[in-house]
Design a protein around this motif. Structure first.
Motif, PDB file in Angstrom:
ATOM      1  N   UNK A 134      -9.896  47.488 -12.719  1.00 49.08           N
ATOM      2  CA  UNK A 134     -10.308  48.185 -11.504  1.00 49.08           C
ATOM      3  C   UNK A 134      -9.223  47.980 -10.453  1.00 49.08           C
ATOM      4  N   UNK A 135      -8.704  49.068  -9.924  1.00 50.51           N
ATOM      5  CA  UNK A 135      -7.700  49.011  -8.862  1.00 50.51           C
ATOM      6  C   UNK A 135      -8.285  49.637  -7.610  1.00 50.51           C
ATOM      7  N   UNK A 136      -8.289  48.877  -6.525  1.00 45.82           N
ATOM      8  CA  UNK A 136      -8.838  49.352  -5.257  1.00 45.82           C
ATOM      9  C   UNK A 136      -7.691  49.509  -4.264  1.00 45.82           C
ATOM     10  N   UNK A 137      -7.470  50.741  -3.807  1.00 41.25           N
ATOM     11  CA  UNK A 137      -6.366  51.049  -2.903  1.00 41.25           C
ATOM     12  C   UNK A 137      -6.908  51.258  -1.496  1.00 41.25           C
ATOM     13  N   UNK A 138      -6.377  50.518  -0.525  1.00 41.57           N
ATOM     14  CA  UNK A 138      -6.723  50.705   0.883  1.00 41.57           C
ATOM     15  C   UNK A 138      -5.635  51.530   1.555  1.00 41.57           C
TER      16      UNK A 138
END
Length: 433
Positions: A134-138
């Protein structure tokens, strides 16, 4: 004191009486996803979990009725397949979820006089096809991006496209659907799921888990949010957790970039807390998490049923902490103003990896608002080595072209891409400006 907004920087179109952000099928209330990832993970993970407890029938029914009117995305034909989810089997393949929100405080006077309906936090969660990463980009709120033509919320036409505006104005021009279109244009990703979240969700979520431990490398005070915490580890919840996540002047260099890395300190600890046996083994906490998530989010139609949420839970439950990676979209400051622009090399490496459904490895530091916690090992006990800051992967080329595989086959991002994994223990860094 009230934290200043950047409403004065918002472009004007000369349309007196322009309607506020209204969803085409229900009011799109003003929200803020300071714990967006934590809430979406909690919501999708625990809705399925409650069925294992005697509270299942009450909990699922109550959680579903807590959700607010669903938001129809602009191009439902593109995302048609996600509205047909049946049963509780895991979703098939990779998928993306966008979380956005406003800094308006949802009209709550306790948060002071806020600005216009700006999505000052925007995140995209990419889940790999094997459901193991899971990659979470802000996305920094002041990042200049093209905003495409977006349909007006009342169906009377469309707003004109804009070649370069701060990403946080997109919610004002077409609501959540416009923010989705903007991020799809920027990233080249298809985003079939989306949600908008409010301030009070931070309070409810942190209370539901009994508090979230956060580390500070020094004392942090912020008169704008009322935050006052000593150096060391504090367990925060309620309004204190909200103040921690809202603070900008108290961490890093006082910018939104520092706030992003400070938020990642909280998010990584929140994910560890949610995945702990103490939380998932407690039916009351599980129910409270589901309730807090559903009560404080407005979902796209593709997310607004319990079967889809449960199917996401099945897909995500096996992801290791070290494979949940938080990254800040790479940017550079624009001369002469408070805006930032995408860093070409970092952007190319990050987006290529996401488009190719590849795991990523952060080789840069955690960001200007946080540092590694010296009192903890870099990984959670029993976790596989993280593909994150502090490791020594194969060096990525400085121009971002064809970044080589890092640890475990992950793409090693250039060092201008900052972030951490959920297994990394980090500390918030006090304001040093």
């Amino acid at each position: 004191m009230t934290e200043p907004t950047n409403a004065q920087l918002r472009p004007r179109r000369g349309r007196p009486g322009r309607p506020t952000s209204i969803a085409r099928h229900g009011r799109l209330t003003r929200r803020h996803p300071f714990v967006a990832l934590g809430k979406i993970l909690a919501g999708i993970a625990v809705v399925a979990s409650v069925s294992a407890f005697s509270l299942a029938g009450i909990a699922v029914g109550d959680v579903v009725t807590s959700t607010k009117p669903a938001v129809v995305l602009v191009n439902p034909t593109t995302h048609k397949e996600v509205t047909k989810q049946q049963g509780i089997a895991a979703l098939q393949g990779s998928f993306n979820v966008l979380l956005a929100g406003s800094d308006s405080g949802d009209g709550n006077a306790a948060y002071g006089k806020r600005g216009e309906n700006l999505n000052d936090v925007t995140m995209v969660m990419h889940v790999s096809a094997d459901h193991q990463h899971i990659t979470v980009v802000s996305f920094p709120r002041d990042m200049l991006v093209p905003i495409p033509s977006c349909p007006k919320e009342d169906g009377s036409g469309s707003y004109s496209a804009m070649s370069s505006q701060k990403i946080n104005v997109s919610l004002s021009y077409g609501g959540l659907a416009c923010t989705v279109l903007t991020v799809e244009k920027l990233t080249g990703l298809s985003i079939p799921y989306a949600a908008v979240i409010q301030f009070d969700g931070v309070v409810d979520m942190s209370n539901a888990v009994g508090g979230v431990p956060v580390c500070l490398s020094g004392p942090i005070k912020d008169p704008y949010t009322g935050l006052n915490l000593p150096a060391g580890t504090s367990t925060i919840q309620g309004q204190q957790a909200l103040a921690f996540l809202r603070t900008r002047h108290g961490v890093g260099d006082g910018s939104d970039l520092g706030r992003i890395s400070n938020q990642q300190v909280f998010l990584s600890s929140l994910v560890r807390t949610i995945k702990s046996a103490d939380t998932l083994g407690n039916p009351l906490k599980v129910y409270s998490l589901a309730k807090a998530a559903a009560s404080n989010m407005q979902l796209s139609t593709s997310l607004s049923n319990v079967q889809t949420l449960a199917s996401m839970a099945v897909a995500l439950k096996g992801a290791d902490l070290s494979n949940i990676v938080f990254v800040q979209f790479p940017t550079n400051y624009v001369p002469g103003g408070g805006a930032v622009a995408p860093d070409p090399a970092g952007e190319r490496a990050l987006l290529t990896a996401l488009q190719n459904d590849e795991a990523v490895q952060v080789t840069g530091n955690t960001g200007i608002g946080s540092v590694q916690d010296p009192t903890h090992a870099t990984t959670d006990a029993g976790a596989t080595p993280p593909a994150t800051a502090g490791s020594t992967p194969t060096t990525a080329p400085s121009d971002g072209a064809s970044a080589p595989a890092g640890s475990g086959g992950a793409v090693a991002l250039p060092d201008q891409v900052h972030g951490q994994s959920a297994s990394d223990y980090t500390c918030s860094k006090p304001f040093s400006g």
